[in-house]
Design an enzyme around this catalytic site. Structure first.
Site, PDB file in Angstrom:
ATOM      1  N   CYS A   1       0.866  11.342 -38.042  1.00 41.48           N
ATOM      2  CA  CYS A   1       0.985  12.766 -38.310  1.00 41.48           C
ATOM      3  C   CYS A   1       0.820  12.988 -39.800  1.00 41.48           C
ATOM      4  O   CYS A   1       1.247  12.180 -40.618  1.00 41.48           O
ATOM      5  CB  CYS A   1       2.347  13.263 -37.852  1.00 41.48           C
ATOM      6  SG  CYS A   1       2.685  14.960 -38.309  1.00 41.48           S
TER       7      CYS A   1
ATOM      8  N   GLU B   1      -0.543  38.865 -29.253  1.00 40.23           N
ATOM      9  CA  GLU B   1      -0.076  37.899 -30.247  1.00 40.23           C
ATOM     10  C   GLU B   1       1.227  37.261 -29.787  1.00 40.23           C
ATOM     11  O   GLU B   1       2.204  37.952 -29.506  1.00 40.23           O
ATOM     12  CB  GLU B   1       0.141  38.600 -31.587  1.00 40.23           C
ATOM     13  CG  GLU B   1       0.315  37.653 -32.756  1.00 40.23           C
ATOM     14  CD  GLU B   1      -0.982  37.003 -33.194  1.00 40.23           C
ATOM     15  OE1 GLU B   1      -0.917  36.010 -33.930  1.00 40.23           O
ATOM     16  OE2 GLU B   1      -2.061  37.500 -32.798  1.00 40.23           O
ATOM     17  N   ALA B   2       1.237  35.946 -29.705  1.00 40.08           N
ATOM     18  CA  ALA B   2       2.433  35.208 -29.305  1.00 40.08           C
ATOM     19  C   ALA B   2       3.104  34.600 -30.530  1.00 40.08           C
ATOM     20  O   ALA B   2       2.504  34.494 -31.601  1.00 40.08           O
ATOM     21  CB  ALA B   2       2.067  34.117 -28.309  1.00 40.08           C
ATOM     22  N   ASP B   3       4.358  34.184 -30.371  1.00 44.46           N
ATOM     23  CA  ASP B   3       5.041  33.493 -31.468  1.00 44.46           C
ATOM     24  C   ASP B   3       4.308  32.203 -31.818  1.00 44.46           C
ATOM     25  O   ASP B   3       4.123  31.881 -32.990  1.00 44.46           O
ATOM     26  CB  ASP B   3       6.489  33.169 -31.068  1.00 44.46           C
ATOM     27  CG  ASP B   3       7.315  34.416 -30.826  1.00 44.46           C
ATOM     28  OD1 ASP B   3       7.270  35.322 -31.682  1.00 44.46           O
ATOM     29  OD2 ASP B   3       7.990  34.489 -29.789  1.00 44.46           O
TER      30      ASP B   3
ATOM     31  N   GLU C   1       6.736  34.241 -39.847  1.00 44.64           N
ATOM     32  CA  GLU C   1       5.827  35.315 -39.467  1.00 44.64           C
ATOM     33  C   GLU C   1       4.372  34.863 -39.632  1.00 44.64           C
ATOM     34  O   GLU C   1       4.080  33.829 -40.229  1.00 44.64           O
ATOM     35  CB  GLU C   1       6.094  36.556 -40.333  1.00 44.64           C
ATOM     36  CG  GLU C   1       7.501  37.128 -40.189  1.00 44.64           C
ATOM     37  CD  GLU C   1       7.767  37.647 -38.791  1.00 44.64           C
ATOM     38  OE1 GLU C   1       6.822  38.163 -38.166  1.00 44.64           O
ATOM     39  OE2 GLU C   1       8.910  37.524 -38.322  1.00 44.64           O
TER      40      GLU C   1
ATOM     41  N   GLU D   1       3.790  17.988 -32.467  1.00 46.62           N
ATOM     42  CA  GLU D   1       3.487  19.177 -33.273  1.00 46.62           C
ATOM     43  C   GLU D   1       4.457  20.324 -33.000  1.00 46.62           C
ATOM     44  O   GLU D   1       4.845  21.056 -33.911  1.00 46.62           O
ATOM     45  CB  GLU D   1       2.054  19.630 -33.018  1.00 46.62           C
ATOM     46  CG  GLU D   1       1.006  18.715 -33.617  1.00 46.62           C
ATOM     47  CD  GLU D   1       1.138  18.578 -35.128  1.00 46.62           C
ATOM     48  OE1 GLU D   1       1.492  19.563 -35.801  1.00 46.62           O
ATOM     49  OE2 GLU D   1       0.894  17.475 -35.629  1.00 46.62           O
TER      50      GLU D   1
ATOM     51  N   HIS E   1       7.415  20.144 -35.118  1.00 50.66           N
ATOM     52  CA  HIS E   1       7.213  20.763 -36.432  1.00 50.66           C
ATOM     53  C   HIS E   1       7.260  22.281 -36.323  1.00 50.66           C
ATOM     54  O   HIS E   1       7.832  22.964 -37.169  1.00 50.66           O
ATOM     55  CB  HIS E   1       5.864  20.343 -37.010  1.00 50.66           C
ATOM     56  CG  HIS E   1       5.797  18.908 -37.437  1.00 50.66           C
ATOM     57  ND1 HIS E   1       6.821  18.277 -38.090  1.00 50.66           N
ATOM     58  CD2 HIS E   1       4.801  17.984 -37.301  1.00 50.66           C
ATOM     59  CE1 HIS E   1       6.470  17.019 -38.350  1.00 50.66           C
ATOM     60  NE2 HIS E   1       5.252  16.817 -37.876  1.00 50.66           N
TER      61      HIS E   1
ATOM     62  N   HIS F   1       9.806  14.669 -40.335  1.00 47.73           N
ATOM     63  CA  HIS F   1       9.672  13.348 -39.742  1.00 47.73           C
ATOM     64  C   HIS F   1      10.984  12.588 -39.685  1.00 47.73           C
ATOM     65  O   HIS F   1      11.897  12.829 -40.465  1.00 47.73           O
ATOM     66  CB  HIS F   1       8.640  12.524 -40.506  1.00 47.73           C
ATOM     67  CG  HIS F   1       7.241  12.886 -40.164  1.00 47.73           C
ATOM     68  ND1 HIS F   1       6.196  12.790 -41.052  1.00 47.73           N
ATOM     69  CD2 HIS F   1       6.703  13.378 -39.025  1.00 47.73           C
ATOM     70  CE1 HIS F   1       5.084  13.188 -40.471  1.00 47.73           C
ATOM     71  NE2 HIS F   1       5.371  13.564 -39.242  1.00 47.73           N
TER      72      HIS F   1
END
Length: 483
Positions: A100, A164-166, A197, A227, A230, A236
């Protein structure tokens, strides 16, 4: 487990470096190899062990060797290696592993505080798909990756199909407008933005990669689950068993449980998931086993039928029956999870190639290989057989021993697969009823016994004579389990 030290648009990447995993000792290496390894180490250390505001790749030499030695020691300490400050073989092996791309030191301090979502229900949308996998496979991989996290914390993920999604999820090529362009096959695999945002939480995958639910390529579930960690606010971990460990390591999507270190990290941000206990129950209440379907009902049917060694297996919902072919006694039901935990339930199709000692079980767009009751590796995609992409699942399968071909039934058609050549035959699919005289309706299951093909269609089983090319008898499907 560390949580991200800042909120906002911190970007993270998973990388597969364009080098082999083996590296000779720099002491014994040729001058050219030494220079290549040194440049690789410079680039790696600059990317993962330098503040983003600091010098760029190529400036490390000008800053002096002490800076590089310090970063080598940081890397060695992070990965639990012997801290020497030298580019030995073990250190180079770590540098050359797929990983990653989020740095192993705290670089992103765009906003004060630890980034996390301020609500418990998050929306997600998959806006662009990859040609490497079917949309059904991608949907499933993403769903399972999100469930891995929601199982540990009070977060719920709701999928939307527009707007639009989060968490916006997409497969992108090259420069796609977020200042972090992809670089083609085996470079950067994916990147995600920390909670916030705008781009916050958004996760992008490199469309140039070969994505898969198995191991023949980059496993989408593995990369997506990492992912999404994150995207939820985790950095990590130094624990090699953790999902959030920097280097890429395949995780089997089926039966996956979030490692303890990841659970600690995500619960540090969102708290543990509360379990609703409901009304009190009597002490020592018996465990309720899955109910056994009443297959003696006149409308009963099977999902899949196959030989496995010397036994005949008949599947229905979460149960399967085992019986000797020539005996009508000793037929016993079992749960699928007790013998095939990876399948969990509801097998679509199955067949055995006795000469190889292997059996194949199909569920949705995936299949599993077994030797006896032992699973052989992770699930694979049905497109390995050569099916067109519009085929999402197999209804039935039967292996014909003499021609060494397997027939796959999909809807009212069937395909023929040459087991010797490991290749789908041309001029297929063909209409089932036109090719198999006397067989009516969609095929639910099929098996070859003593030169006959038995087609299971709803409550009926057709005994088909391959020499006469016609049905010679019809019985109730339930008769196969003694009804």
């Amino acid at each position: 487990m560390k949580v991200l030290p800042a909120s906002g648009l911190a970007v993270f990447l998973i990388m597969a470096l364009k080098f082999s995993t083996a590296a000779p000792s720099l002491v014994a290496a040729s001058p050219r190899t030494w220079r290549n390894n040194y440049r690789l180490a410079q680039a790696y250390l600059d990317k993962y062990y330098t503040n983003k505001e600091g010098h760029q790749i190529g400036e490390m030499v000008a800053r002096g060797s002490n800076s590089m030695i310090r970063k080598i020691k940081e890397l060695q300490a992070f990965f639990g290696l012997q801290v020497t400050g030298k580019l030995d073989q073990t250190t180079m092996n770590v540098i050359k592993k797929p990983r990653c791309g989020v740095p192993d030191v705290a670089n992103y301090r765009l906003f004060p505080g630890e980034p996390k979502w301020k609500k418990n229900t998050l929306t997600y949308r998959i806006s662009k798909y990859t040609p490497s996998m079917s949309s059904v496979e991608v949907d499933k991989a993403v769903e399972m990756a999100l469930q891995a996290w929601s199982s540990a914390v009070p977060l719920s993920f709701v999928r939307i199909n527009s707007g639009e999604a989060d968490i916006m999820i997409s497969f992108e090529n090259g420069d796609h407008g977020d200042s972090y362009p992809f670089d083609g096959p085996r470079g950067t695999l994916a990147h995600a933005f920390a909670p916030g945002e705008g781009l916050g939480g958004d996760t992008h995958f490199d469309n140039a990669e070969k994505w898969t639910m198995g191991t023949n390529g980059f496993n989408l579930f593995t990369v997506a689950a990492h992912e999404f960690g994150h995207a939820l606010g985790l950095a990590h971990s130094t624990d090699p068993s953790a999902l959030m460990y920097p280097t890429y390591k395949y995780k089997n999507p089926y039966g996956f449980h979030l490692p303890k270190d990841d659970v600690k990290g995500i619960q540090a941000l969102y708290g543990p998931r509360k379990v609703f206990l409901g009304k009190p129950t009597l002490p020592h209440a018996p465990h309720h086993k899955p109910s056994i379907p009443d297959l003696c009902d006149s409308s009963s049917s099977f999902d899949a039928v196959t030989m496995l060694g010397k036994e005949l297996l008949l599947f229905k919902d979460r149960i399967f029956w085992r019986r000797q072919v020539h005996l009508r006694t000793g037929i016993r039901p079992s749960t699928i999870t007790s013998s095939f935990p990876q399948l969990m339930s509801n097998v679509d199709a199955a067949y055995e190639v006795a000469e190889r000692g292997t059996a194949y079980f199909f569920k949705g767009p995936h299949y599993w290989i077994t030797r006896g009751f032992q699973m052989q590796g992770p699930p694979r995609t049905i497109y390995d057989f050569g099916f067109p992409r519009h085929v999402q699942q197999i209804d039935a399968a039967v292996y014909l021993r003499e021609p060494q071909k397997t027939l796959f039934f999909v809807g009212d058609e069937y395909y023929s697969y040459d087991e010797r050549k490991r290749k789908m035959e041309k001029d297929y699919p063909k209409n089932t009823e036109e090719e198999f005289s006397g067989v009516n309706g969609q095929i639910d299951a099929a098996v070859e016994l003593n030169g006959y093909i038995y087609f299971f269609s709803g409550p009926k089983t057709y005994k088909y004579d391959t020499e006469k090319e016609d049905v010679v008898s019809v019985v109730k499907s339930s008769s196969w389990i003694g009804c």
